[in-house]
Design an enzyme around this catalytic site. Sequence first.
Site, PDB file in Angstrom:
ATOM      1  N   LYS A  48     -16.398  20.947  42.186  1.00 20.73           N
ATOM      2  CA  LYS A  48     -17.396  21.600  41.183  1.00 20.73           C
ATOM      3  C   LYS A  48     -17.967  20.752  40.569  1.00 20.73           C
ATOM      4  CE  LYS A  48     -16.879  26.361  41.037  1.00 20.73           C
ATOM      5  NZ  LYS A  48     -16.109  27.535  41.054  1.00 20.73           N
TER       6      LYS A  48
HETATM    7  O1  G3P Z   1     -16.812  31.398  40.123  1.00 19.37           O
HETATM    8  C1  G3P Z   1     -16.538  31.426  38.681  1.00 19.37           C
HETATM    9  C2  G3P Z   1     -16.164  32.909  38.017  1.00 19.37           C
HETATM   10  O2  G3P Z   1     -14.608  32.430  38.500  1.00 19.37           O
HETATM   11  C3  G3P Z   1     -16.256  33.198  36.537  1.00 19.37           C
HETATM   12  O3  G3P Z   1     -16.099  34.189  36.622  1.00 19.37           O
HETATM   13  O4  G3P Z   1     -15.853  36.149  35.571  1.00 19.37           O
HETATM   14  O5  G3P Z   1     -15.126  33.739  34.522  1.00 19.37           O
HETATM   15  O6  G3P Z   1     -17.827  34.704  35.012  1.00 19.37           O
HETATM   16  P1  G3P Z   1     -15.682  34.631  35.202  1.00 19.37           P
END
Ligand code: G3P
Length: 220
Positions: A85
Amino acid sequence: MKFFVDTANVEAIKKAMELGMCDGVTTNPSLIAKEGKDHEQVIKEIAAVIGDRPLSVEGMGDTAAEMVKDAEKFAKWAPKNVVIKVPMTKEGIKAVRILKGKGIKTNVTLVFSASQALIAAKAGATYVSPFVGRLDDIGQSGIQLIKDIMEIYKAYDHKGETQVIVASVRSPEHVIDSAKVGADVATIPFAVMEKMWVHQLTDKGIELFKIDYAKSQQNK
Ligand code: G3P
């Protein structure tokens, strides 16, 4: 649609594997930190339970050279699984091109616009990860971004060279709305996966069928 599990928690991944809901796994520094364990240890534990499915691993390098160095280290942790990533930055895109030449798969993350997704695809990224939940958080439409990206990719005969992973998924609706426009993958927190199974009428229907079945048995 492929379902990736968006977590570094091995127990949740094992449960998703048992349910046929794990076509891959995505992690990031925040998800790793939640586990309170060494990065390498977590990645190896996850790789041990997912066969040869893709596992996204994120480093924190600022330059392409630092990202490539991280990538070569991570790839050794789980050669069958690791996808690197990198952030949607100029250095990240430079790293994508270098890693493509080395045969190392990449996932361009923290994507918030169609132009960013277009650049990532042009660089030959294996995956691009637009974050729908975080766009919703600031009053923009995360799903509209997915629609825009899929429209562009399909306009160029979406050869599957760069797959779209819908990320920052906060609800089953995010998954459904993304599937409606043909997004390749949704990376889903396990708690959201759990919600995808449940409907009150299913539970109520099972309960009523059991009651009526019991009645029919009494008539024998
Ligand atoms: O894959 C990206 C994800 O883990 C981010 O999620 O909820 O932190 O925006 P969030």
